[in-house]
Design a protein around this motif. Sequence first.
Motif, PDB file in Angstrom:
ATOM      1  N   ILE A 135       0.976  -1.173   0.238  1.00  0.00           N
ATOM      2  CA  ILE A 135       0.067  -0.027   0.046  1.00  0.00           C
ATOM      3  C   ILE A 135       0.861   1.388  -0.002  1.00  0.00           C
ATOM      4  O   ILE A 135       0.865   2.168  -0.721  1.00  0.00           O
ATOM      5  CB  ILE A 135      -0.826  -0.046   1.139  1.00  0.00           C
ATOM      6  CG1 ILE A 135      -1.847  -1.119   1.269  1.00  0.00           C
ATOM      7  CG2 ILE A 135      -1.882   1.435   1.195  1.00  0.00           C
ATOM      8  CD1 ILE A 135      -2.792  -1.335   2.232  1.00  0.00           C
ATOM      9  N   VAL A 136       1.723   1.248   0.820  1.00  0.00           N
ATOM     10  CA  VAL A 136       2.807   2.516   1.110  1.00  0.00           C
ATOM     11  C   VAL A 136       3.486   2.658  -0.442  1.00  0.00           C
ATOM     12  O   VAL A 136       3.711   3.678  -0.772  1.00  0.00           O
ATOM     13  CB  VAL A 136       3.919   2.194   1.915  1.00  0.00           C
ATOM     14  CG1 VAL A 136       4.867   3.455   2.114  1.00  0.00           C
ATOM     15  CG2 VAL A 136       3.257   2.198   3.492  1.00  0.00           C
TER      16      VAL A 136
ATOM     17  N   TRP B 221       2.579   1.756  -3.303  1.00  0.00           N
ATOM     18  CA  TRP B 221       1.356   2.030  -4.152  1.00  0.00           C
ATOM     19  C   TRP B 221       1.261   3.715  -4.215  1.00  0.00           C
ATOM     20  O   TRP B 221       0.891   4.478  -5.063  1.00  0.00           O
ATOM     21  CB  TRP B 221       0.153   1.378  -4.163  1.00  0.00           C
ATOM     22  CG  TRP B 221      -0.657   1.055  -5.429  1.00  0.00           C
ATOM     23  CD1 TRP B 221      -0.318  -0.498  -5.589  1.00  0.00           C
ATOM     24  CD2 TRP B 221      -1.347   1.559  -6.094  1.00  0.00           C
ATOM     25  NE1 TRP B 221      -1.131  -0.630  -6.803  1.00  0.00           N
ATOM     26  CE2 TRP B 221      -1.548   0.701  -7.179  1.00  0.00           C
ATOM     27  CE3 TRP B 221      -1.625   2.881  -6.176  1.00  0.00           C
ATOM     28  CZ2 TRP B 221      -2.346   1.054  -8.487  1.00  0.00           C
ATOM     29  CZ3 TRP B 221      -2.505   3.252  -7.498  1.00  0.00           C
ATOM     30  CH2 TRP B 221      -3.060   2.426  -8.328  1.00  0.00           C
ATOM     31  N   THR B 222       1.135   4.183  -2.918  1.00  0.00           N
ATOM     32  CA  THR B 222       1.038   5.607  -2.861  1.00  0.00           C
ATOM     33  C   THR B 222       2.214   6.521  -2.708  1.00  0.00           C
ATOM     34  O   THR B 222       2.159   7.819  -2.951  1.00  0.00           O
ATOM     35  CB  THR B 222       0.175   6.110  -1.570  1.00  0.00           C
ATOM     36  OG1 THR B 222       1.143   5.461  -0.540  1.00  0.00           O
ATOM     37  CG2 THR B 222      -1.196   5.183  -1.405  1.00  0.00           C
ATOM     38  N   SER B 223       3.229   5.942  -3.069  1.00  0.00           N
ATOM     39  CA  SER B 223       4.459   6.761  -2.833  1.00  0.00           C
ATOM     40  C   SER B 223       4.830   7.499  -4.148  1.00  0.00           C
ATOM     41  O   SER B 223       5.599   8.348  -4.109  1.00  0.00           O
ATOM     42  CB  SER B 223       5.707   5.582  -2.648  1.00  0.00           C
ATOM     43  OG  SER B 223       5.854   5.209  -1.429  1.00  0.00           O
TER      44      SER B 223
ATOM     45  N   LEU C 103       2.921   9.580  -5.353  1.00  0.00           N
ATOM     46  CA  LEU C 103       2.642  10.981  -4.960  1.00  0.00           C
ATOM     47  C   LEU C 103       4.039  11.802  -4.297  1.00  0.00           C
ATOM     48  O   LEU C 103       4.061  12.961  -4.829  1.00  0.00           O
ATOM     49  CB  LEU C 103       1.663  10.968  -3.634  1.00  0.00           C
ATOM     50  CG  LEU C 103       0.394  10.242  -4.304  1.00  0.00           C
ATOM     51  CD1 LEU C 103      -0.589  10.288  -2.877  1.00  0.00           C
ATOM     52  CD2 LEU C 103      -0.335  11.117  -5.244  1.00  0.00           C
TER      53      LEU C 103
ATOM     54  N   VAL D 243       1.483  -0.449 -10.012  1.00  0.00           N
ATOM     55  CA  VAL D 243       1.019   0.929 -10.405  1.00  0.00           C
ATOM     56  C   VAL D 243       1.091   0.931 -12.065  1.00  0.00           C
ATOM     57  O   VAL D 243       0.325   1.468 -12.816  1.00  0.00           O
ATOM     58  CB  VAL D 243       2.037   1.855  -9.607  1.00  0.00           C
ATOM     59  CG1 VAL D 243       1.327   3.377 -10.577  1.00  0.00           C
ATOM     60  CG2 VAL D 243       1.546   2.092  -8.476  1.00  0.00           C
TER      61      VAL D 243
ATOM     62  N   THR E  15       9.865   6.423  -8.184  1.00  0.00           N
ATOM     63  CA  THR E  15       9.360   5.783  -6.949  1.00  0.00           C
ATOM     64  C   THR E  15      10.141   4.782  -6.488  1.00  0.00           C
ATOM     65  O   THR E  15      10.475   4.838  -4.953  1.00  0.00           O
ATOM     66  CB  THR E  15       8.115   5.211  -7.259  1.00  0.00           C
ATOM     67  OG1 THR E  15       7.075   6.271  -7.917  1.00  0.00           O
ATOM     68  CG2 THR E  15       7.430   4.662  -5.834  1.00  0.00           C
TER      69      THR E  15
END
Length: 325
Positions: free
Chosen positions: A9-10, A12-14, A16, A215, A236
């Motif tokens: 999850i981290v 995936w959102t990294s 950003l 991603v 990322t």
Amino acid sequence: MLHEIKDFIVSWTSILGVFKFLYNSPKSLLWIVIPLIINIVVMLASLYLAFVVMATFFPISWPPLEFTLIAIGALAQAIASNVINFLLTMGCFLSFYILSFSIFCSFAYGLMVEKIEKKLGVEPNEFQSLSIWRQILDSLLIALLFMIGNIIILSLNIFPFIGTIIAMISAIVFQSFCLGMEFFDFSMALRGKSFKDKLTYFKKHPGEVLGVGNVSWLFMMIPILNSCLFTLSILTATFRYRSRRIKTTFSQVFGDDKVKLITSGSDILFSAKTLNQEGRFFGTPNQLAKVENELVYLAKCRSESNLIQWTASGEIMKQNSTACN
């Protein structure tokens, strides 16, 4: 298992964090443009070749639309077959893409990652780059592993229904993981990591590698967007790998849970004139400084708000105090 899900999850959102970095450092976009253009050309050629191969050997077909049990069963079978064809087309495309990327794009993206890593700041002698031929060879090994894996996944379809479901799930996970391996490869190659070292890292942090790769996988069949996400995913992975290295160094320096790390892997390197002049530096949480070629990181005591300045060599200075309670 829960730790790997959290890593997924981290990761995936990294992505950003990449947008935040590019916003704070717009000049870095110049290092991205040329690799991205080469990537787009390679991607379009790989996509065209994949569709030609799949249309020749695994053409998509649909049965006549009739409202009978036999026709409905045939339609369901055709849908399942075409879903597999789509995943196989993606696998074929990714095989061509990764193989071509390894040959034509590795050098350009290697330079991009090196420039951005230096912008972020690296420790003295941290870079021990592999030769360009060794980097290409490692990428080709990943591409070969990818192709072999897809052939094995294809063979699962000899088992009706269950084999198809397993093949679908396996294709998503395996292809995403291989993409993640390719993305992490650049930062690790800059530090002279062997292919065996890379595999060890991938096995130790599968959730992180899978998340970064997934991603790009989700949008891999959308031209142009896939190349853009490919590029952003490489950054990322670069930030995630840097973050891991900083956390490892942090644990070695402090060795307890009374101190919380603030500096992450995507902090921009700032001038350290103040630190050079005064022998100390306390910036904001998104700052990283360098003095006498050594990076200065930030942390803080969990029981207080005061910042701690620390280095990889173990030099520690706490703001307005001497120790954590």
